[in-house]
Scaffold this motif. Sequence first.
Motif: not given
Length: 244
Positions: A198-207
């Motif tokens: 799983d992955s996640y980038i807070a700035g754009w809200g996706d992975g």
Amino acid sequence: MKNIKYLAMGALVALSLTSCEKDTEGLTDVTYYPVITLEGGDVLLSLGENYVDPGYSADLGGEDVTSQVVVSDNIDNNSIGLYQVSYKVTNSDGFSATATRNVIVYDSSVTLSMAGVYDTDMNATLYGTAGRTFAEYAAAYGNTDQCVGIEFTELAPGFYYVNDLFGGWYNQIRAYGTRYCMTAYLTLDNDGNIELVDSYIAGWGDGVDYIDGGTYDPENGVISYFVSYAGQIFMDLVLNKVSD
């Protein structure tokens, strides 16, 4: 004309009062919001091991409403992965409290470890389809000449959390800040193969879309993989271990 005007205003006030009464119909004067408390933290399960909840409780204005908590999960204890247990309780006015616990299912037979801190190999890591290196982009943007501090934390045998799957691209080279680090969970097997969980980038809200060709070379302390993001951003990353 003046009387008609006053009558119209009176009708509006009456309508307003009626609407307010209707909106609050069925609600109590005082609402206590429920609170859920989880005992323990995230749970580690070896493949095939049954899940046992560490415990939870719920309070509603001093009243124990633990028995009203609805618990659900998506755990498959026969498949390596990251799962969630969800807890929810709702008061009589329809207000809910929720909580979530992570459950990691791992392979206890994995003895190889890639835990440690890595620096991005700026001359071997490529961005985009033009084949330009991170070093070239860093020089052009003038924000960094070396991406550092890419940390792989071992949560369980063969199961990892990495603080930036992008190797510092947005955080350090583009200077967007830590919200633009692509955090991720990964698995490693005894042959050195790396897979994305799983992955996640807070700035754009996706992975990320996916990673491919993920490998760990324990002899040289090198991690490498290809990553695709948003269908148009591609990176071939090479990371060199600098400390455990």
